[in-house]
Motif scaffolding. Structure first.
Motif, short mmCIF file in Angstrom:
data_model
loop_
_atom_site.label_atom_id
_atom_site.label_comp_id
_atom_site.label_asym_id
_atom_site.label_seq_id
_atom_site.Cartn_x
_atom_site.Cartn_y
_atom_site.Cartn_z
N UNK A 289 0.89 -1.24 0.11
CA UNK A 289 -0.08 0.06 -0.04
C UNK A 289 0.82 1.38 0.11
N UNK A 290 1.72 1.39 -1.03
CA UNK A 290 2.86 2.14 -0.53
C UNK A 290 3.91 2.52 -1.63
N UNK A 291 3.28 3.55 -2.63
CA UNK A 291 4.07 3.55 -3.43
C UNK A 291 4.29 5.38 -4.39
N UNK A 292 4.51 5.88 -5.55
CA UNK A 292 5.09 6.92 -5.82
C UNK A 292 5.48 7.41 -6.47
N UNK A 293 4.27 7.87 -7.62
CA UNK A 293 4.25 8.23 -9.04
C UNK A 293 5.33 9.85 -8.83
N UNK A 294 6.09 9.28 -10.30
CA UNK A 294 7.20 10.55 -10.46
C UNK A 294 6.55 10.45 -12.12
N UNK A 295 7.35 11.96 -12.44
CA UNK A 295 7.42 12.47 -13.64
C UNK A 295 8.18 14.15 -13.81
N UNK A 296 7.55 14.56 -14.82
CA UNK A 296 9.22 16.09 -14.49
C UNK A 296 8.06 16.99 -15.90
N UNK A 297 8.83 17.74 -16.28
CA UNK A 297 7.89 18.84 -17.12
C UNK A 297 7.67 18.61 -18.06
N UNK A 298 8.29 17.49 -18.58
CA UNK A 298 6.73 16.75 -20.16
C UNK A 298 6.17 16.71 -20.01
N UNK A 299 5.70 16.21 -18.93
CA UNK A 299 4.23 16.15 -18.44
C UNK A 299 3.69 17.40 -17.50
N UNK A 300 4.14 17.74 -17.57
CA UNK A 300 3.27 18.94 -16.80
C UNK A 300 3.36 20.30 -17.98
N UNK A 301 3.57 19.74 -19.04
CA UNK A 301 3.35 20.45 -20.38
C UNK A 301 2.54 20.15 -21.08
N UNK A 302 1.45 18.88 -21.26
CA UNK A 302 0.39 18.30 -21.96
C UNK A 302 -0.62 19.18 -21.39
N UNK A 303 -1.49 19.33 -22.22
CA UNK A 303 -2.60 20.13 -22.14
C UNK A 303 -3.71 19.63 -21.22
N UNK A 304 -4.02 20.29 -20.24
CA UNK A 304 -5.34 19.76 -19.44
C UNK A 304 -4.42 18.53 -18.37
N UNK A 305 -3.82 18.22 -18.40
CA UNK A 305 -3.07 17.26 -17.64
C UNK A 305 -3.91 17.26 -15.79
N UNK A 306 -3.85 18.98 -16.09
CA UNK A 306 -4.35 18.67 -14.43
C UNK A 306 -5.83 18.34 -13.69
N UNK A 307 -6.29 17.83 -15.39
CA UNK A 307 -8.62 17.58 -15.02
C UNK A 307 -7.97 15.86 -14.79
N UNK A 308 -6.80 15.29 -14.88
CA UNK A 308 -6.80 13.95 -15.07
C UNK A 308 -6.27 13.40 -13.37
N UNK A 309 -5.81 14.48 -12.43
CA UNK A 309 -5.69 14.36 -11.40
C UNK A 309 -6.36 15.23 -10.57
N UNK A 310 -7.24 14.03 -9.65
CA UNK A 310 -8.40 14.23 -9.42
C UNK A 310 -8.29 14.76 -7.94
N UNK A 311 -7.02 14.52 -7.40
CA UNK A 311 -6.72 15.00 -5.63
C UNK A 311 -6.80 16.58 -5.73
N UNK A 312 -7.20 17.03 -3.91
CA UNK A 312 -7.63 18.77 -4.18
C UNK A 312 -5.85 19.06 -4.03
N UNK A 313 -5.22 17.86 -3.55
CA UNK A 313 -3.82 18.45 -3.58
C UNK A 313 -2.46 18.35 -4.33
N UNK A 314 -2.40 19.89 -5.11
CA UNK A 314 -1.27 19.64 -6.28
C UNK A 314 -0.56 18.14 -6.57
N UNK A 315 0.66 18.37 -7.46
CA UNK A 315 1.34 17.00 -7.07
C UNK A 315 2.72 17.79 -6.13
#
Length: 477
Positions: free
Chosen positions: A311-337
């Motif tokens: 029950x412990x994992x971490x998702x790691x990405x970089x600026x190339x993911x942040x640059x995807x248009x609308x990517x925040x719509x695919x993260x449903x948490x109320x806390x940003x990465x």
């Protein structure tokens, strides 16, 4: 409660206030409109009014449909493929056949179906990866609960009983289901009688004892994806089995989803993970993040985190993911990465081993093969020479800012449940329908090995209507 010793009489008793129960109650009300003797309908809900709606209230409720309200033409075959032929294909084809008119039914009652852009491809459209905007009710499942619930509240034929727990079904001398024994908020029991009963109160997600019995070791470690499913106690399954009902679906199978463990927000799912990597507590990758589109992998990620990664994992990405248009719509948490200029700084914010993370990222980066990175399709850009491989969207994590989310797996629903026929009637192992007893939604079993998504709410609505239609046809005018 009445002081009378005569049990209340109903034409239909519906147990559950989620999509299946609401659909059944409201459809029955419409099917019996205009009768000389008005039909009486009871809807029983374990929770109070403020928490009503079970899992439906909290879900975003993706719908696997096109703009014409037609179900994905590949869905029935998809279910059959992933189940190894174990799933009821005719049930799935019934879902396909009934989708359009069922959505017209909820839209008529004020639920708006929206098609909004999503940043990553899905296979909701004929099984082929597509960027077509997926459908969902505007306002999510809560819109279904409130609109259909309001219609029932405004109908004088409907008696909504909150804080009412179903204990067991009652039967007549010839075996017909004729009512329910319930316990009310004051702890007292009461028998409600009716011509038919619809079980629509979910699976056994909220019952740790049943989860352990069926799902197995470590079931107690599964948090609930939303507070509403606390009330999904397996009541429908328990009561139906007492009458000799058959079962369907994989009883050790669950739909689990990767959620942000920094928040208590319901349904805080990470859908937009395909372009990053997952690591466990040892900073080791454990999953092919690009083996398929997100809709065909997010459940498997969740299950793996629970079953094999403590029950412990971490998702790691970089600026190339942040640059995807609308990517925040695919993260449903109320806390940003979490965000940082270096992997070391990111590790500090996540509370993980910086050296281990840097080593794993360096090995991953070195294994990235040639090709053009394209997050809008299966781009074939894969890793070479590492395990697990990454089959698509393998791009080096080398550009600040780096981002990360700590994850756990939360249970959404259970696969195993009651078996019904295509009219929603509960059946015995021989296929014989138990007179007067129906079931719909997640109380009923269907899936094996995987859940092809965006159909849970839809099948609940559909079989709630079918059960009501059949029950109404059996009762005199």
């Amino acid at each position: 409660m009445s002081g009378s010793t005569t049990p209340p009489q109903y034409d239909l008793i519906v147990i559950g206030f989620g999509a299946a129960g609401l659909s059944a109650a409201l459809s029955f009300a419409e099917e019996t409109e205009g009768r000389k003797t008005p039909a009486k309908i009871a809807v029983l809900e374990r929770s109070g009014k403020e928490e009503r709606g079970g899992a439906t209230r909290w879900t975003g409720a993706f719908l696997r449909i096109d703009q014409d309200r037609k179900l994905d033409t590949d869905w029935a075959e998809h279910v059959s493929r992933v189940s190894g032929g174990l799933a009821d294909i005719e049930y799935c084809r019934t879902v396909e056949r009934e989708t359009r008119q069922t959505l017209q039914f909820v839209e008529k009652h004020g639920v708006e179906i929206a098609f909004e852009d999503f940043p990553l491809p899905h296979t909701f459209d004929g099984g082929t990866p597509s960027m077509t905007p997926p459908a969902s009710p505007r306002g999510g499942g809560a819109s279904i609960v409130e609109h259909l619930g309001a219609a029932l509240e405004n109908d004088p034929r409907v008696d909504i009983r909150y804080e009412t727990e179903a204990l067991r079904l009652t039967t007549s001398d010839d075996g017909r289901v004729d009512g329910v024994l319930v316990r009310t908020a004051d702890g007292r029991t009461q028998r409600l009688t009716g011509h038919a009963v619809v079980l629509a109160c979910g699976g056994f997600e909220g019952n740790a004892e049943m989860l352990t019995r069926y799902v197995g070791d470590k079931a107690c470690d599964l948090p609930l994806i939303a507070p509403g499913i606390t009330n999904n106690r397996g009541d429908a399954l328990r009561m139906a089995l007492e009458l000799g009902a058959d079962t369907a679906g994989q009883f050790d199978g669950i739909h689990a989803e990767p959620v942000d463990r920094r928040t208590r927000k319901a349904d805080a799912v990470l859908y937009g993970f395909s372009t990053g990597i997952f690591v466990n507590a040892k900073m080791e990758r454990f999953f092919d993040e690009g083996r398929d589109t997100w809709d065909n992998t997010f459940e498997h990620v969740g299950y793996e985190i629970w079953k094999n990664q403590d029950q412990e994992a971490y998702w790691i990405a970089d600026a190339k993911t942040l640059a995807i248009p609308g990517i925040t719509n695919a993260w449903l948490s109320d806390v940003p990465p979490e965000q940082a200029e270096t992997l070391e700084e990111l590790a500090g914010k996540l509370g993980i081993d910086a050296e281990g993370l840097e080593k794993t990222v360096a090995e991953f980066n070195a294994a990235v093969g040639p090709g053009e990175f394209d997050p809008t399709r299966l781009d074939g850009k894969a890793t070479v020479g590492i395990e697990p491989k990454k089959s698509n969207w393998a791009t080096p994590l080398d550009t600040a800012p780096f981002i990360g989310v700590p994850l756990t797996a939360a249970i959404c629903f259970t696969y195993g449940g009651i078996r019904t026929d295509l009219d929603g009637r509960v059946v015995t192992p021989s296929g014989t329908a138990i007179p007067g007893l129906y079931a719909a939604g997640e109380a009923t079993g269907l899936f094996y090995h995987a859940y092809p998504p965006a159909t849970s709410v839809l099948r609940s609505l559909i079989f709630g209507r079918l059960a009501a239609r059949h029950a109404a046809a059996q009762q005199s005018v």
